[in-house]
Write a protein that holds these residues in place. Sequence first.
Motif, PDB file in Angstrom:
ATOM      1  N   VAL A  66       0.872  -1.173   0.000  1.00 47.68           N
ATOM      2  CA  VAL A  66       0.000   0.000   0.000  1.00 47.68           C
ATOM      3  C   VAL A  66       0.906   1.219   0.000  1.00 47.68           C
ATOM      4  CG1 VAL A  66      -1.824   1.275   1.181  1.00 47.68           C
ATOM      5  CG2 VAL A  66      -1.755  -1.217   1.352  1.00 47.68           C
ATOM      6  N   VAL A  67       0.763   2.039  -1.025  1.00 48.48           N
ATOM      7  CA  VAL A  67       1.562   3.252  -1.147  1.00 48.48           C
ATOM      8  C   VAL A  67       0.598   4.437  -1.171  1.00 48.48           C
ATOM      9  CG1 VAL A  67       3.210   4.531  -2.570  1.00 48.48           C
ATOM     10  CG2 VAL A  67       3.334   2.023  -2.457  1.00 48.48           C
ATOM     11  N   GLU A  68       0.779   5.345  -0.214  1.00 48.24           N
ATOM     12  CA  GLU A  68       0.004   6.587  -0.279  1.00 48.24           C
ATOM     13  C   GLU A  68       0.799   7.566  -1.119  1.00 48.24           C
ATOM     14  OE1 GLU A  68      -2.360   9.931   2.370  1.00 48.24           O
ATOM     15  OE2 GLU A  68      -1.181   8.423   3.407  1.00 48.24           O
ATOM     16  N   VAL A  69       0.146   8.117  -2.141  1.00 46.75           N
ATOM     17  CA  VAL A  69       0.806   9.086  -3.023  1.00 46.75           C
ATOM     18  C   VAL A  69       0.233  10.471  -2.760  1.00 46.75           C
ATOM     19  CG1 VAL A  69       1.450   7.385  -4.768  1.00 46.75           C
ATOM     20  CG2 VAL A  69      -0.756   8.526  -4.947  1.00 46.75           C
ATOM     21  N   ASP A  74      -0.293  11.595  -9.453  1.00 49.33           N
ATOM     22  CA  ASP A  74       0.440  10.366  -9.126  1.00 49.33           C
ATOM     23  C   ASP A  74      -0.519   9.180  -9.095  1.00 49.33           C
ATOM     24  OD1 ASP A  74       2.967  11.664  -8.703  1.00 49.33           O
ATOM     25  OD2 ASP A  74       2.192  12.372  -6.786  1.00 49.33           O
ATOM     26  N   TYR A  75      -1.679   9.403  -8.545  1.00 48.63           N
ATOM     27  CA  TYR A  75      -2.710   8.366  -8.454  1.00 48.63           C
ATOM     28  C   TYR A  75      -3.160   7.934  -9.850  1.00 48.63           C
ATOM     29  CZ  TYR A  75      -7.466   6.585  -7.599  1.00 48.63           C
ATOM     30  OH  TYR A  75      -8.614   5.845  -7.591  1.00 48.63           O
ATOM     31  N   ASP A  76      -3.500   8.925 -10.685  1.00 50.51           N
ATOM     32  CA  ASP A  76      -3.972   8.619 -12.038  1.00 50.51           C
ATOM     33  C   ASP A  76      -2.903   7.915 -12.875  1.00 50.51           C
ATOM     34  OD1 ASP A  76      -6.455   9.747 -11.539  1.00 50.51           O
ATOM     35  OD2 ASP A  76      -5.934  11.695 -12.417  1.00 50.51           O
ATOM     36  N   GLY A  77      -1.628   8.281 -12.679  1.00 49.84           N
ATOM     37  CA  GLY A  77      -0.548   7.685 -13.461  1.00 49.84           C
ATOM     38  C   GLY A  77       0.132   6.502 -12.790  1.00 49.84           C
ATOM     39  N   CYS A  78      -0.366   6.114 -11.602  1.00 49.84           N
ATOM     40  CA  CYS A  78       0.238   4.999 -10.842  1.00 49.84           C
ATOM     41  C   CYS A  78       1.719   5.257 -10.579  1.00 49.84           C
ATOM     42  CB  CYS A  78       0.024   3.672 -11.551  1.00 49.84           C
ATOM     43  SG  CYS A  78      -1.719   3.213 -11.705  1.00 49.84           S
ATOM     44  N   VAL A  79       2.059   6.489 -10.215  1.00 48.94           N
ATOM     45  CA  VAL A  79       3.441   6.898  -9.980  1.00 48.94           C
ATOM     46  C   VAL A  79       3.736   6.825  -8.480  1.00 48.94           C
ATOM     47  CG1 VAL A  79       5.089   8.799 -10.171  1.00 48.94           C
ATOM     48  CG2 VAL A  79       3.404   8.415 -11.983  1.00 48.94           C
ATOM     49  N   SER A  80       4.721   5.993  -8.113  1.00 50.64           N
ATOM     50  CA  SER A  80       5.042   5.817  -6.694  1.00 50.64           C
ATOM     51  C   SER A  80       6.441   6.324  -6.332  1.00 50.64           C
ATOM     52  CB  SER A  80       4.930   4.334  -6.326  1.00 50.64           C
ATOM     53  OG  SER A  80       5.839   3.573  -7.087  1.00 50.64           O
ATOM     54  N   ASN A  82       7.447   9.308  -5.447  1.00 50.77           N
ATOM     55  CA  ASN A  82       7.489  10.315  -4.393  1.00 50.77           C
ATOM     56  C   ASN A  82       6.389  10.017  -3.375  1.00 50.77           C
ATOM     57  OD1 ASN A  82       8.218  12.642  -3.010  1.00 50.77           O
ATOM     58  ND2 ASN A  82       6.824  13.924  -4.204  1.00 50.77           N
ATOM     59  N   PRO A  83       6.453   8.864  -2.691  1.00 57.22           N
ATOM     60  CA  PRO A  83       5.336   8.465  -1.841  1.00 57.22           C
ATOM     61  C   PRO A  83       5.237   9.271  -0.546  1.00 57.22           C
ATOM     62  CG  PRO A  83       7.141   6.940  -1.561  1.00 57.22           C
ATOM     63  CD  PRO A  83       7.540   7.899  -2.666  1.00 57.22           C
ATOM     64  N   TYR A 103      -4.866   9.425  -1.558  1.00 54.65           N
ATOM     65  CA  TYR A 103      -4.711   8.550  -2.720  1.00 54.65           C
ATOM     66  C   TYR A 103      -3.803   7.369  -2.371  1.00 54.65           C
ATOM     67  CZ  TYR A 103      -6.283  12.923  -4.781  1.00 54.65           C
ATOM     68  OH  TYR A 103      -6.999  14.069  -5.067  1.00 54.65           O
ATOM     69  N   PHE A 104      -4.266   6.156  -2.707  1.00 59.99           N
ATOM     70  CA  PHE A 104      -3.524   4.943  -2.386  1.00 59.99           C
ATOM     71  C   PHE A 104      -3.413   4.065  -3.628  1.00 59.99           C
ATOM     72  CE2 PHE A 104      -5.832   6.415   1.323  1.00 59.99           C
ATOM     73  CZ  PHE A 104      -4.845   6.463   2.296  1.00 59.99           C
ATOM     74  N   ILE A 105      -2.225   3.465  -3.817  1.00 57.41           N
ATOM     75  CA  ILE A 105      -2.001   2.552  -4.942  1.00 57.41           C
ATOM     76  C   ILE A 105      -1.173   1.363  -4.449  1.00 57.41           C
ATOM     77  CG2 ILE A 105      -2.066   4.446  -6.630  1.00 57.41           C
ATOM     78  CD1 ILE A 105       1.002   4.163  -6.895  1.00 57.41           C
ATOM     79  N   CYS A 106      -1.120   0.324  -5.274  1.00 60.64           N
ATOM     80  CA  CYS A 106      -0.149  -0.760  -5.082  1.00 60.64           C
ATOM     81  C   CYS A 106       0.960  -0.501  -6.102  1.00 60.64           C
ATOM     82  CB  CYS A 106      -0.788  -2.128  -5.328  1.00 60.64           C
ATOM     83  SG  CYS A 106       0.380  -3.509  -5.156  1.00 60.64           S
ATOM     84  N   SER A 107       2.219  -0.490  -5.632  1.00 63.04           N
ATOM     85  CA  SER A 107       3.320  -0.152  -6.548  1.00 63.04           C
ATOM     86  C   SER A 107       3.949  -1.374  -7.205  1.00 63.04           C
ATOM     87  CB  SER A 107       4.399   0.633  -5.802  1.00 63.04           C
ATOM     88  OG  SER A 107       5.060  -0.192  -4.861  1.00 63.04           O
ATOM     89  N   ILE A 108       3.435  -2.562  -6.939  1.00 61.77           N
ATOM     90  CA  ILE A 108       3.954  -3.754  -7.624  1.00 61.77           C
ATOM     91  C   ILE A 108       3.634  -3.594  -9.113  1.00 61.77           C
ATOM     92  CG2 ILE A 108       3.835  -6.274  -7.769  1.00 61.77           C
ATOM     93  CD1 ILE A 108       4.971  -5.078  -5.088  1.00 61.77           C
TER      94      ILE A 108
END
Length: 200
Positions: A66-69, A74-80, A82-83, A103-108
């Motif tokens: 879980v990466v908070e961006v 960053d969220y829209d582009g799945c960019v991790s 600068n978390p 905003y949260f993403i998985c960076s895998i």
Amino acid sequence: MKASSVALLAAVMAVAAVASTAVAKDYTVGGSYGWDTYVDYDKWAAGKTFIVGDTITFKYEPYHNVVEVPAETDYDGCVSTNPVSVHSGGNTTFELAAAGTRYFICSIPRHCLNGTMHVKVTTVPYSASAAAAAAAAADAGPSPAPLPSPPADEQQHRSNSASSPAAGPSSSAASTPRHRKQPAVAVAGLALAALVAMAA
């Protein structure tokens, strides 16, 4: 007369202290499906009212994170790169301590880019109407249905992970309450009403 006024005021303050607690919720992200590649998190978040003081808990397998961006771009582009924060371990909780959107993403690789493993949570300040909306949403809807099938890289992760449980996490945590204080204005209003009643 004075002693009865003091007793009445003490009783009103005790009632005000009890009334000043409200139920905060802990939402399990994705409900019983948890944080995984085959859940539509836009549908999961739709209709929910997240209130300051609530928490969100991510439950996931070891091959996720879980990466908070910091920003929607960053969220829209799945960019991790600068978390705000990065978490692993399968169980991560965030307190929604302030109003705004997080905003949260998985960076895998491909887990966010495949269109699923990202969620944005908009938190509103506490109010009676927001609490009512949150309660109505909790009563209204089931967890979202999973997407048709996991992506190929997800199936490979599953076959490589001998410790993966067969079933997703329980959704009972989503209804587990905890308490928080309402704004001091509510308590002050009750105390003022008691004083006005005593003066009459």
